[in-house]
Design a protein around this motif. Structure first.
Motif, PDB file in Angstrom:
ATOM      1  N   PHE A  30      -4.378   0.015 -11.459  1.00  0.00           N
ATOM      2  CA  PHE A  30      -4.330  -1.262 -10.389  1.00  0.00           C
ATOM      3  C   PHE A  30      -3.084  -0.927  -9.639  1.00  0.00           C
ATOM      4  N   ILE A  31      -3.696  -0.719  -8.211  1.00  0.00           N
ATOM      5  CA  ILE A  31      -2.927  -0.467  -7.132  1.00  0.00           C
ATOM      6  C   ILE A  31      -2.634  -1.586  -6.164  1.00  0.00           C
ATOM      7  N   ILE A  32      -1.299  -1.995  -6.091  1.00  0.00           N
ATOM      8  CA  ILE A  32      -1.108  -3.162  -5.204  1.00  0.00           C
ATOM      9  C   ILE A  32      -0.332  -2.940  -3.935  1.00  0.00           C
ATOM     10  N   ALA A  33      -0.908  -3.285  -2.829  1.00  0.00           N
ATOM     11  CA  ALA A  33       0.059  -3.041  -1.460  1.00  0.00           C
ATOM     12  C   ALA A  33       0.796  -4.198  -1.318  1.00  0.00           C
ATOM     13  N   ASP A  34       1.781  -4.168  -0.884  1.00  0.00           N
ATOM     14  CA  ASP A  34       2.602  -5.556  -0.518  1.00  0.00           C
ATOM     15  C   ASP A  34       2.824  -5.737   0.946  1.00  0.00           C
ATOM     16  N   ASP A  35       2.079  -6.879   1.055  1.00  0.00           N
ATOM     17  CA  ASP A  35       2.068  -7.579   2.475  1.00  0.00           C
ATOM     18  C   ASP A  35       1.079  -6.531   3.262  1.00  0.00           C
ATOM     19  N   LEU A  36      -0.028  -5.978   3.042  1.00  0.00           N
ATOM     20  CA  LEU A  36      -0.785  -5.372   3.700  1.00  0.00           C
ATOM     21  C   LEU A  36      -1.803  -6.171   4.363  1.00  0.00           C
ATOM     22  N   GLY A  37      -2.028  -6.008   5.596  1.00  0.00           N
ATOM     23  CA  GLY A  37      -2.944  -7.014   6.506  1.00  0.00           C
ATOM     24  C   GLY A  37      -4.433  -6.625   6.164  1.00  0.00           C
ATOM     25  N   MET A 273      -9.549  12.816 -16.446  1.00  0.00           N
ATOM     26  CA  MET A 273      -9.518  11.338 -16.391  1.00  0.00           C
ATOM     27  C   MET A 273     -10.128  10.460 -15.520  1.00  0.00           C
ATOM     28  N   PHE A 274     -10.675  11.108 -14.619  1.00  0.00           N
ATOM     29  CA  PHE A 274     -11.145  10.477 -13.456  1.00  0.00           C
ATOM     30  C   PHE A 274     -12.571   9.803 -13.741  1.00  0.00           C
ATOM     31  N   GLU A 275     -13.194  10.337 -14.667  1.00  0.00           N
ATOM     32  CA  GLU A 275     -14.677  10.090 -14.754  1.00  0.00           C
ATOM     33  C   GLU A 275     -14.601   9.002 -15.539  1.00  0.00           C
ATOM     34  N   ASN A 276     -13.786   8.582 -16.311  1.00  0.00           N
ATOM     35  CA  ASN A 276     -13.466   7.334 -17.523  1.00  0.00           C
ATOM     36  C   ASN A 276     -12.395   6.431 -16.828  1.00  0.00           C
ATOM     37  N   SER A 277     -12.329   6.495 -15.332  1.00  0.00           N
ATOM     38  CA  SER A 277     -11.247   5.578 -14.929  1.00  0.00           C
ATOM     39  C   SER A 277     -11.755   4.339 -14.250  1.00  0.00           C
ATOM     40  N   VAL A 278     -11.020   3.218 -14.045  1.00  0.00           N
ATOM     41  CA  VAL A 278     -11.517   2.097 -13.149  1.00  0.00           C
ATOM     42  C   VAL A 278     -10.219   2.013 -12.254  1.00  0.00           C
ATOM     43  N   ILE A 279     -10.492   2.099 -10.968  1.00  0.00           N
ATOM     44  CA  ILE A 279      -9.278   1.962 -10.122  1.00  0.00           C
ATOM     45  C   ILE A 279      -9.388   0.592  -9.153  1.00  0.00           C
ATOM     46  N   ILE A 280      -8.429  -0.287  -9.283  1.00  0.00           N
ATOM     47  CA  ILE A 280      -8.454  -1.353  -8.229  1.00  0.00           C
ATOM     48  C   ILE A 280      -7.525  -1.237  -7.331  1.00  0.00           C
ATOM     49  N   PHE A 281      -7.756  -1.627  -5.950  1.00  0.00           N
ATOM     50  CA  PHE A 281      -6.814  -1.623  -4.919  1.00  0.00           C
ATOM     51  C   PHE A 281      -6.786  -3.050  -4.206  1.00  0.00           C
ATOM     52  N   MET A 282      -5.625  -3.656  -3.983  1.00  0.00           N
ATOM     53  CA  MET A 282      -5.405  -4.899  -3.295  1.00  0.00           C
ATOM     54  C   MET A 282      -4.410  -4.910  -2.686  1.00  0.00           C
ATOM     55  N   SER A 283      -4.311  -6.002  -1.615  1.00  0.00           N
ATOM     56  CA  SER A 283      -2.962  -6.560  -1.058  1.00  0.00           C
ATOM     57  C   SER A 283      -2.608  -7.792  -1.705  1.00  0.00           C
ATOM     58  N   ASP A 284      -1.070  -8.032  -2.162  1.00  0.00           N
ATOM     59  CA  ASP A 284      -0.800  -9.283  -3.004  1.00  0.00           C
ATOM     60  C   ASP A 284      -0.975 -10.347  -1.978  1.00  0.00           C
ATOM     61  N   ASN A 285      -1.080 -10.385  -0.606  1.00  0.00           N
ATOM     62  CA  ASN A 285      -1.125 -11.627   0.410  1.00  0.00           C
ATOM     63  C   ASN A 285      -1.421 -10.744   1.646  1.00  0.00           C
ATOM     64  N   GLY A 286      -1.575 -11.696   2.603  1.00  0.00           N
ATOM     65  CA  GLY A 286      -1.724 -11.105   3.856  1.00  0.00           C
ATOM     66  C   GLY A 286      -0.473 -10.902   4.545  1.00  0.00           C
ATOM     67  N   ALA A 287      -0.603  -9.999   5.780  1.00  0.00           N
ATOM     68  CA  ALA A 287       0.539  -9.653   6.542  1.00  0.00           C
ATOM     69  C   ALA A 287       1.406 -10.459   7.156  1.00  0.00           C
ATOM     70  N   PRO A 288       2.906 -10.653   6.720  1.00  0.00           N
ATOM     71  CA  PRO A 288       3.542 -11.566   7.765  1.00  0.00           C
ATOM     72  C   PRO A 288       3.924 -10.967   9.223  1.00  0.00           C
ATOM     73  N   THR A 289       2.890 -10.997  10.101  1.00  0.00           N
ATOM     74  CA  THR A 289       2.851 -10.447  11.486  1.00  0.00           C
ATOM     75  C   THR A 289       4.082 -10.947  12.163  1.00  0.00           C
ATOM     76  N   VAL A 290       4.569 -12.166  11.929  1.00  0.00           N
ATOM     77  CA  VAL A 290       5.803 -12.752  12.638  1.00  0.00           C
ATOM     78  C   VAL A 290       6.495 -13.516  11.512  1.00  0.00           C
TER      79      VAL A 290
END
Length: 554
Positions: A30-37, A273-290
């Motif tokens: 489970f991959i979480i980017a932080d403040d990715l727009g 391990m890849f054939e039997n893996s589940v990969i989730i990617f998301m951002s935890d919220n929107g970007a703080p542009t300002v």
């Protein structure tokens, strides 16, 4: 369709069903980017920041175009790990700060459930859920091992977190291996540190046991105010086409996340391990542009930013990718909320979801993802903030939003369109097809998504606002105002329909009232900065109540 062809399709489908049910517990990354727009992954239509590894995984998985999170990181992680709306935990407010006594309330978390069924559990990166006591920290909350930091931010090279309270600076190291400060990592780039740890964990993993690893990146969150954006210069130099220097460094930070994704996928494939893996990617919220902790991210064309309930604050760039899916290479517009991952991943792990507490808010969508069925979720609460008097709810394809954030300061569009460049930038599908992630997919997939299909999927994943010729009704959220939007037709929230669908508005307001009855009062920010001062703890941010030694617990 003739009978022979129908039988053939049925046989393939049945064989795939048997395969999915017989592979055992999948590895979950489970991959979480932080403040990715929204506009900062290139599979959403912008050429400005190319993300070939992320795009390759997305195109060979399921792009989740209606995936919602909370408006801030602590709340999103609380929802993810508990399956509950943050209003039921008192976590609906501000992110937890350095020296803050707040923490995620005691209850059984997702990694603890996974450990019960044999998983080995790792957290690489940001915790963000409190560390007043050792019992609040990751290795006491279900993770076997943790390499990362406790606070919402730290610096990218020296791992010092600095906060200013009443005019006084408090600064200390915030990077640990399990409970021990990792002073030796100072000088290395944060994204590389987390990537090396994730790759090393995969390489050394005992494949007789399933792996759950949450990679919770620092990037592209802003670091300390004195130097908010940091990235290796050679990576920054790849983005000379971007005019704004802040945006250029931000692009490099996103690119390093993309490199990390490629390295993790490659490690999974090489380990078998890849054939039997589940990969989730998301951002935890929107970007703080300002505003506070500005990072120059872009949520275009969505309105608002981090901390708001507009789409730019809560609609997350997300996908799920796995060779276990019967139909990959598609864009899903099904409504998904971050709480859904709690029961969904337990279901994927062959856990017994029927034993979960009945009060969880997440919906098990595993079968929907594997077999391309419609999901059962028809509505979701986005948040109720009783202190700032704003709230939002989605029902079917309609969104009701009540009250403004900071008096409407962030109600407009923010962030670059992706076209503000010194020179034209083209979308390089060949770079995606030759990325480490795509190469790993090609080795294990019987039908990898083609370059030609990339473009059609990208077109489906790109959101567009209303035609300029369409007449609009303005939205005014001041003084507790209410607005209603049809997100299918109007994802940019430009046309307020509140006066045209009064019965629907009443129905959605009633649902919000029901949610309000179960609300746990906002945990107020409570800084115990004098006792948590890193100077008292060998110049580290450290649990400070009950005991300072990691060998004891409260």
């Amino acid at each position: 369709m003739n009978r022979a062809k129908l039988c053939c399709y049925f046989f393939v489908f049945a064989a795939n069903v048997m395969l999915v049910s017989s592979v055992g517990e999948p590895n979950i990354i489970f991959i979480i980017a932080d403040d990715l727009g929204w506009n900062d992954v290139s599979f959403h239509g912008s050429n400005q920041i190319l993300t070939p590894n992320i795009d390759a995984l997305a195109y060979n998985g399921i792009i989740l175009n209606s995936h919602y999170v909370q408006p801030s990181g602590s709340a999103t992680k609380a929802a993810l790990l508990t399956g509950k709306y943050p209003i039921k935990l008192g976590m609906q407010g501000d992110p937890i700060q350095p020296g803050d006594t707040r923490a995620l309330p005691e209850r059984k978390l997702l990694p603890e459930y996974l450990k019960d069924i044999g998983y080995v559990t790792y957290l690489a990166g940001k915790w963000d859920l409190g560390y007043t006591r050792w019992n609040d920290t990751p290795t006491y909350r279900g993770f076997d091992h943790h390499l990362g930091f406790y606070n919402s931010w730290t610096s990218y090279y020296d791992f010092l977190t600095t906060t200013t309270v009443n005019g006084k600076d408090y600064s200390g190291l915030d990077i640990r291996r399990d409970a021990q400060p990792a002073w030796d990592l100072a000088g290395q780039y944060a994204t590389d540190v987390l990537t090396d740890y994730a790759v090393g964990t995969i390489q050394q993993h005992d494949t007789t046991k399933p792996l759950f690893m949450m990679i919770s990146h620092l990037a592209p969150h802003a670091a300390n105010p004195a130097k908010p954006l940091e990235a290796p210069q050679e990576t920054v130099d790849k983005f000379k086409h971007i005019i704004d220097s802040g945006r250029r460094t931000y692009a490099a930070m996103v690119s390093k996340i993309d490199d990390s994704v490629g390295a993790v996928v490659t490690a999974l494939e090489q380990k078998g391990m890849f054939e039997n893996s589940v990969i989730i990617f998301m951002s935890d919220n929107g970007a703080p542009t300002v505003g506070e902790f500005r990072n120059w991210g872009s949520n275009y064309p969505l309105k608002g930013l981090k901390g708001t309930l507009w789409e730019g604050g809560v609609r997350s760039p997300s996908f799920i990718s796995s060779q276990l899916f019967l139909q990959k290479g598609r864009v899903s517009n099904d409504l998904i909320h971050v709480t859904d991952w709690f029961p969904t991943l337990l279901s994927a792990a062959n856990g017994d979801v029927s034993f979960l507490d009945l009060d969880i808010d997440g919906t098990d969508i595993w079968s929907s993802l594997v077999y391309n069925f419609d999901t059962t979720r028809r509505s979701t609460l986005l948040n109720i903030d009783e202190k700032n008097r704003n709230a939002a709810l989605i029902l079917s394809n309609f969104k009701l939003i009540v009250g403004s954030t900071k008096n409407g300061t962030y109600d407009s569009y923010y962030g670059e369109t992706g076209e503000e460049n010194l020179e034209p930038v083209v979308y390089n599908t060949t770079a995606i097809a030759k990325s480490p992630a795509a190469k790993a997919i090609d080795k294990v997939s019987y039908s990898p998504t083609s370059e030609f299909e990339y473009m059609s999927l990208r077109e489906l994943a790109t959101l567009r606002c209303l035609d300029p010729s369409v007449k609009r009704t303005e939205c005014d959220l001041s003084d507790g105002g209410i607005c209603l939007f049809n997100l299918t037709k109007d994802p940019c929230e430009e046309d307020n329909m509140v006066n045209f669908l009064p019965s629907l508005v009443r129905q959605m307001k009633r649902k919000m009232v029901v949610y309000r009855e179960g609300l746990v009062e906002w945990q107020e920010r409570n800084l115990d900065i004098e006792n948590s001062d890193p100077k008292l703890h060998h110049y580290t941010w450290n649990p400070w109540r009950d005991c300072a030694d990691a060998t004891c617990s409260a």
